[in-house]
Motif scaffolding. Structure first.
Motif, PDB file in Angstrom:
ATOM      1  N   LEU A 324       0.851  -1.187   0.000  1.00  0.00           N
ATOM      2  CA  LEU A 324       0.000   0.000   0.000  1.00  0.00           C
ATOM      3  C   LEU A 324       0.887   1.238   0.000  1.00  0.00           C
ATOM      4  CD1 LEU A 324      -2.796   1.374   0.273  1.00  0.00           C
ATOM      5  CD2 LEU A 324      -2.511   1.213   2.749  1.00  0.00           C
ATOM      6  N   ASN A 325       0.633   2.155  -0.938  1.00  0.00           N
ATOM      7  CA  ASN A 325       1.399   3.391  -1.063  1.00  0.00           C
ATOM      8  C   ASN A 325       0.470   4.567  -0.772  1.00  0.00           C
ATOM      9  OD1 ASN A 325       3.073   5.514  -1.697  1.00  0.00           O
ATOM     10  ND2 ASN A 325       3.702   4.721  -3.682  1.00  0.00           N
ATOM     11  N   VAL A 326       0.757   5.298   0.301  1.00  0.00           N
ATOM     12  CA  VAL A 326      -0.033   6.478   0.678  1.00  0.00           C
ATOM     13  C   VAL A 326       0.882   7.699   0.813  1.00  0.00           C
ATOM     14  CG1 VAL A 326      -1.958   5.271   1.743  1.00  0.00           C
ATOM     15  CG2 VAL A 326       0.097   5.708   3.073  1.00  0.00           C
ATOM     16  N   SER A 327       1.917   7.785   0.005  1.00  0.00           N
ATOM     17  CA  SER A 327       2.835   8.919   0.047  1.00  0.00           C
ATOM     18  C   SER A 327       2.149  10.181  -0.466  1.00  0.00           C
ATOM     19  CB  SER A 327       4.078   8.624  -0.797  1.00  0.00           C
ATOM     20  OG  SER A 327       4.735   7.462  -0.359  1.00  0.00           O
ATOM     21  N   ARG A 328       2.754  11.338  -0.137  1.00  0.00           N
ATOM     22  CA  ARG A 328       2.286  12.647  -0.610  1.00  0.00           C
ATOM     23  C   ARG A 328       0.834  12.925  -0.218  1.00  0.00           C
ATOM     24  NH1 ARG A 328       5.891  14.944  -4.133  1.00  0.00           N
ATOM     25  NH2 ARG A 328       7.538  13.567  -4.895  1.00  0.00           N
ATOM     26  N   ASN A 329       0.471  12.507   0.973  1.00  0.00           N
ATOM     27  CA  ASN A 329      -0.840  12.821   1.527  1.00  0.00           C
ATOM     28  C   ASN A 329      -0.653  13.579   2.839  1.00  0.00           C
ATOM     29  OD1 ASN A 329      -3.038  11.578  -0.162  1.00  0.00           O
ATOM     30  ND2 ASN A 329      -1.792   9.753   0.161  1.00  0.00           N
ATOM     31  N   PRO A 330      -1.545  14.520   3.174  1.00  0.00           N
ATOM     32  CA  PRO A 330      -1.397  15.297   4.408  1.00  0.00           C
ATOM     33  C   PRO A 330      -1.790  14.502   5.655  1.00  0.00           C
ATOM     34  CG  PRO A 330      -3.387  15.966   3.277  1.00  0.00           C
ATOM     35  CD  PRO A 330      -2.705  14.977   2.371  1.00  0.00           C
ATOM     36  N   ILE A 331      -1.076  13.424   5.917  1.00  0.00           N
ATOM     37  CA  ILE A 331      -1.418  12.571   7.061  1.00  0.00           C
ATOM     38  C   ILE A 331      -0.748  13.049   8.347  1.00  0.00           C
ATOM     39  CG2 ILE A 331      -1.844  10.553   5.629  1.00  0.00           C
ATOM     40  CD1 ILE A 331       0.941   9.571   6.228  1.00  0.00           C
ATOM     41  N   THR A 332       0.156  14.028   8.269  1.00  0.00           N
ATOM     42  CA  THR A 332       0.884  14.604   9.410  1.00  0.00           C
ATOM     43  C   THR A 332       1.664  13.515  10.149  1.00  0.00           C
ATOM     44  OG1 THR A 332      -0.900  14.375  11.033  1.00  0.00           O
ATOM     45  CG2 THR A 332      -0.912  16.350   9.647  1.00  0.00           C
ATOM     46  N   ARG A 357       6.859   7.882   1.935  1.00  0.00           N
ATOM     47  CA  ARG A 357       8.257   8.292   1.818  1.00  0.00           C
ATOM     48  C   ARG A 357       8.493   9.747   2.218  1.00  0.00           C
ATOM     49  NH1 ARG A 357      11.830   5.060  -0.841  1.00  0.00           N
ATOM     50  NH2 ARG A 357      11.007   3.211  -1.888  1.00  0.00           N
ATOM     51  N   ASP A 358       7.516  10.612   2.062  1.00  0.00           N
ATOM     52  CA  ASP A 358       7.729  12.020   2.337  1.00  0.00           C
ATOM     53  C   ASP A 358       7.360  12.404   3.765  1.00  0.00           C
ATOM     54  OD1 ASP A 358       5.082  11.394   1.776  1.00  0.00           O
ATOM     55  OD2 ASP A 358       4.602  13.451   1.226  1.00  0.00           O
ATOM     56  N   MET A 359       7.071  11.451   4.625  1.00  0.00           N
ATOM     57  CA  MET A 359       6.615  11.758   5.977  1.00  0.00           C
ATOM     58  C   MET A 359       7.602  11.205   7.002  1.00  0.00           C
ATOM     59  SD  MET A 359       4.462  13.354   7.704  1.00  0.00           S
ATOM     60  CE  MET A 359       3.431  13.739   6.283  1.00  0.00           C
ATOM     61  N   CYS A 360       8.028  12.071   7.942  1.00  0.00           N
ATOM     62  CA  CYS A 360       8.894  11.642   9.038  1.00  0.00           C
ATOM     63  C   CYS A 360       8.042  11.029  10.146  1.00  0.00           C
ATOM     64  CB  CYS A 360       9.690  12.823   9.589  1.00  0.00           C
ATOM     65  SG  CYS A 360      10.848  13.543   8.409  1.00  0.00           S
ATOM     66  N   VAL A 361       8.584  10.035  10.805  1.00  0.00           N
ATOM     67  CA  VAL A 361       7.842   9.315  11.837  1.00  0.00           C
ATOM     68  C   VAL A 361       8.291   9.803  13.216  1.00  0.00           C
ATOM     69  CG1 VAL A 361       7.483   7.303  10.403  1.00  0.00           C
ATOM     70  CG2 VAL A 361       9.521   7.427  11.792  1.00  0.00           C
ATOM     71  N   PRO A 362       7.369   9.899  14.192  1.00  0.00           N
ATOM     72  CA  PRO A 362       7.735  10.351  15.538  1.00  0.00           C
ATOM     73  C   PRO A 362       8.312   9.221  16.376  1.00  0.00           C
ATOM     74  CG  PRO A 362       5.378  10.005  15.402  1.00  0.00           C
ATOM     75  CD  PRO A 362       5.918   9.743  14.028  1.00  0.00           C
ATOM     76  N   TYR A 386      13.231  10.159  10.557  1.00  0.00           N
ATOM     77  CA  TYR A 386      12.771  10.321  11.926  1.00  0.00           C
ATOM     78  C   TYR A 386      12.758  11.801  12.302  1.00  0.00           C
ATOM     79  CZ  TYR A 386      13.596   5.326  12.233  1.00  0.00           C
ATOM     80  OH  TYR A 386      13.562   3.967  12.022  1.00  0.00           O
ATOM     81  N   VAL A 387      11.864  12.123  13.221  1.00  0.00           N
ATOM     82  CA  VAL A 387      11.744  13.502  13.661  1.00  0.00           C
ATOM     83  C   VAL A 387      12.957  13.920  14.480  1.00  0.00           C
ATOM     84  CG1 VAL A 387      10.348  15.118  14.990  1.00  0.00           C
ATOM     85  CG2 VAL A 387       9.235  13.344  13.619  1.00  0.00           C
ATOM     86  N   ASN A 388      13.421  13.042  15.386  1.00  0.00           N
ATOM     87  CA  ASN A 388      14.552  13.332  16.259  1.00  0.00           C
ATOM     88  C   ASN A 388      15.772  12.545  15.801  1.00  0.00           C
ATOM     89  OD1 ASN A 388      12.927  14.949  17.920  1.00  0.00           O
ATOM     90  ND2 ASN A 388      12.198  13.150  19.030  1.00  0.00           N
ATOM     91  N   ALA A 389      16.935  13.181  15.897  1.00  0.00           N
ATOM     92  CA  ALA A 389      18.171  12.506  15.491  1.00  0.00           C
ATOM     93  C   ALA A 389      18.490  11.341  16.416  1.00  0.00           C
ATOM     94  CB  ALA A 389      19.339  13.500  15.482  1.00  0.00           C
ATOM     95  N   SER A 390      18.136  11.451  17.695  1.00  0.00           N
ATOM     96  CA  SER A 390      18.402  10.356  18.633  1.00  0.00           C
ATOM     97  C   SER A 390      17.620   9.115  18.253  1.00  0.00           C
ATOM     98  CB  SER A 390      18.050  10.790  20.057  1.00  0.00           C
ATOM     99  OG  SER A 390      16.676  11.151  20.148  1.00  0.00           O
ATOM    100  N   ASP A 391      16.424   9.299  17.685  1.00  0.00           N
ATOM    101  CA  ASP A 391      15.638   8.149  17.250  1.00  0.00           C
ATOM    102  C   ASP A 391      16.319   7.424  16.104  1.00  0.00           C
ATOM    103  OD1 ASP A 391      13.803   8.864  19.125  1.00  0.00           O
ATOM    104  OD2 ASP A 391      12.501   9.929  17.717  1.00  0.00           O
ATOM    105  N   VAL A 392      16.970   8.178  15.232  1.00  0.00           N
ATOM    106  CA  VAL A 392      17.690   7.550  14.122  1.00  0.00           C
ATOM    107  C   VAL A 392      18.821   6.675  14.646  1.00  0.00           C
ATOM    108  CG1 VAL A 392      18.993   8.011  12.016  1.00  0.00           C
ATOM    109  CG2 VAL A 392      17.141   9.529  12.676  1.00  0.00           C
ATOM    110  N   LEU A 393      19.606   7.225  15.585  1.00  0.00           N
ATOM    111  CA  LEU A 393      20.711   6.469  16.151  1.00  0.00           C
ATOM    112  C   LEU A 393      20.200   5.249  16.907  1.00  0.00           C
ATOM    113  CD1 LEU A 393      23.745   6.266  16.728  1.00  0.00           C
ATOM    114  CD2 LEU A 393      23.395   7.738  18.717  1.00  0.00           C
ATOM    115  N   HIS A 394      19.139   5.439  17.663  1.00  0.00           N
ATOM    116  CA  HIS A 394      18.593   4.337  18.445  1.00  0.00           C
ATOM    117  C   HIS A 394      18.086   3.216  17.530  1.00  0.00           C
ATOM    118  CE1 HIS A 394      16.530   2.258  21.691  1.00  0.00           C
ATOM    119  NE2 HIS A 394      15.406   2.279  20.980  1.00  0.00           N
TER     120      HIS A 394
END
Length: 609
Positions: A324-332, A357-362, A386-394
């Motif tokens: 399922l592809n739901v990219s480029r939608n205002p899903i926040t 693909r265009d949405m960062c995850v919290p 990811y929204v936070n850099a620490s989440d990326v590292l984690h």
């Protein structure tokens, strides 16, 4: 006057169209006559003594063109006739079977030359001519060629400005040609009324298409209703791209109704159509009813977080949809969390991949995704970061830790630790024939016999890692090397083994079991001084050096160790002889002083008692 002018214009267009069709028919008939003549030409044998005045050099003989070379020769002749440069891609494609002429600015004349060359070609199976602006006349040449050639299965005429006449001619040809399986006519400025042609073609019982791309056209809601009805009537198309057509909610309703009746469509791209929340929900509900759809693209349809939840709930009971592809939608930021939470609550859902693909995850997205992976290890999410850099590292560290801890070598070492064995014991346990090597069969049998939980793939992966030289056998050195490499990976990642880490640095020399002597702690307080020593300290300083205790004398007499010796030998000095004599005199004085101090201390102890 206006009606008379329009009638004159219409009659002129008809005459021009008849003229073009006559030219094309004449070209086709000429090619067929030449081909028939070449096939039926009989060889004329000349007698040996036949005498002629004609010179062979001035009038060369005509040779028959081989059948496989005729399309190339005809194409080259046509290019020379129209003052065009022959395309090397076309000439090469006539041999390889795939003619790729995308974006070469052929125009109508170039399309005519290609059509003449491919009329009798039996080797070409794919024709790609997107972005060449062939127009109406060029389309007529290509369509007439496709009517005669039944070997081409893939046709790409995207971005060629075919317009309404091209749509009509193409659909009429597809009703006659059963060999074409894939057609791409995206971006050709079709109108909403042109959907009638595609409706007739898709609903026709002789339609054999498997893939159809009519994206980036202006069908609108009216065309969406016709396309939706055609989807319900069609039973051959498996991949359909109808994106960028502006269907809206009304078009989505008709397409959803057609999907409920369809039983063959496996991949649908309906992105960039402004379906919004309710239209997307209708499409998702329809795909779950037919139970055939595998890939669904709903990107760029103005779907919000609430609409995304409705879409996922609609397909939650569908086991056929995998992507399922739901990219480029205002899903926040709430959208990804809602998506994975819905999938977690419905474990029967067959989704294996979801894309935004265009949405960062919290931050709260990761724990839910980990819970999904416990039940669905193959589930993947493609997001924009990811929204936070620490989440990326984690997250990256967790992935590396999971990869390392799931290594087959980890399970082998776990078995050795649980049984309190050495690696050598495990080696001799697997080496049944005692030849100091473990073959592949012995290793697999040993793993099975020991009950180590490994799949066949993991066992083979471990064998490939341990067998460094690739001779099909594992010796003890290779087994030890494999353990060392794995422990180095553990140390690099920073993961602690569940049975205790062995990656810490060990001391160079182990402590002796018999040595119980501990080093004496340094004392901040000074050593107590006796009364006699205090008296000597009150005396006026003499020219001689300060007296030293007997212990200090013994230390001075003790020979120096090799480690404390200086590298340079001290220079001999004549004063050293006199100093040695003074040192001997000092020794005797010190002995007398120590004797008197000891006697004085004993007397003080007696007085105290």
């Amino acid at each position: 006057m206006i009606s008379e002018n329009s009638a004159v214009q219409k009659s002129g267009k008809r005459a021009k169209a008849k003229k073009v069709s006559k030219e094309i028919e004449a070209e086709m008939n000429a090619i067929k006559e030449v081909t028939i003549a070449n096939n039926l030409t009989a060889e004329v044998l000349e007698p040996e003594d036949y005498d002629t005045d004609l010179e062979e050099e001035k009038y060369p003989k005509c040779y028959t063109v081989p059948l496989e070379e005729r399309p190339r020769v005809i194409y080259t002749k046509a290019c020379h006739k129209f003052n065009l440069t022959p395309s090397s891609s076309c000439l090469r494609g006539m041999t390889t079977g795939i003619v790729n002429l995308n974006h070469q600015n052929l125009g109508p004349d170039g399309a005519k030359a290609v059509a003449l060359g491919l009329v009798l070609c039996e080797t070409v199976s794919e024709l790609h001519m997107s972005g060449n602006n062939i127009g109406h006349s060029g389309t007529k040449y290509i369509i007439d060629m496709l009517r005669e050639n039944e070997n081409i299965a893939v046709v790409n005429l995207a971005d060629n400005n075919l317009q309404s006449d091209g749509a009509r001619l193409l659909c009429e040809m597809l009703n006659e040609n059963d060999a074409i399986l894939s057609v791409n006519v995206s971006g050709n400025n079709f109108k909403p009324t042109d959907a009638h042609s595609f409706y007739t073609m898709m609903s026709y019982y002789r339609c054999t298409l498997k893939e159809l791309d009519i994206s980036n056209n202006n069908f609108g809601e009216y065309g969406g209703k016709l396309i939706g009805e055609a989807i319900g009537n069609n039973d051959t198309i498996e991949t359909l791209n109808i994106s960028w057509n502006g269907f809206g909610f009304n078009g989505a309703k008709a397409i959803a109704k057609g999907l409920e009746e369809n039983t063959c469509l496996k991949s649908l791209d309906i992105s960039w159509n402004g379906l919004e929340d309710h239209g997307s929900e209708l499409i998702a509900t329809a795909t779950s009813i037919n139970d055939v759809m595998i890939n669904l693209n709903l990107s760029a349809n103005r779907i919000g977080p609430k609409g995304l939840g409705l879409v996922l709930k609609a397909i939650s009971n569908n086991k056929s949809i995998k992507s399922l592809n739901v990219s480029r939608n205002p899903i926040t930021f709430e959208g990804p969390v809602i998506a994975v939470q819905t999938i977690l609550e419905h474990p029967e859902c067959g989704l294996e991949s979801i894309e935004f693909r265009d949405m960062c995850v919290p931050r709260q997205f990761l724990p839910i995704l980990m819970k999904i992976h416990e039940g669905k290890p193959q589930f993947r999410v493609k997001h924009g970061g990811y929204v936070n850099a620490s989440d990326v590292l984690h997250h990256s560290m967790e992935q590396r830790m999971e990869h390392v801890l799931n290594d087959p070598m980890m399970r082998l070492l776990q078995y050795v630790h649980d049984r309190k064995l050495r690696l050598a014991d495990l080696f001799f346990q697997f080496d049944t024939d005692r030849n100091m090597t473990i073959s592949d069969s012995e290793f697999v049998a040993g793993i099975r016999r020991a009950g180590i939980p490994m799949t066949d793939t993991q066992i083979q992966e471990l064998v490939d890692k341990l067998d460094v030289d690739g001779d099909g056998e594992i010796d003890f050195g290779e087994l030890k090397l494999g353990e060392k490499k794995y422990l180095q990976r553990i140390q690099k990642v920073g993961v602690e083994l569940p049975f205790g880490s062995k990656t810490g640095k060990q001391s160079s020399r182990p402590a002796s079991k018999t040595s119980n002597v501990r080093s004496r702690p340094a004392s901040n307080t000074s050593r107590p001084v006796s009364s006699t020593s205090a008296q000597t300290m009150d005396r006026p300083m003499s020219n001689t050096s300060r007296p030293v205790s007997r212990r200090s004398v013994q230390i001075m007499d003790r020979p120096m160790s090799n480690s404390s010796k200086k590298t340079e030998r001290p220079k001999t000095d004549p004063t050293t002889v006199s100093l040695s004599k003074e040192m001997s005199d000092l020794k005797t004085d010190l002995e007398d002083l120590t004797d008197s101090s000891s006697s004085g201390e004993s007397e003080e102890e007696g007085d105290n008692t």
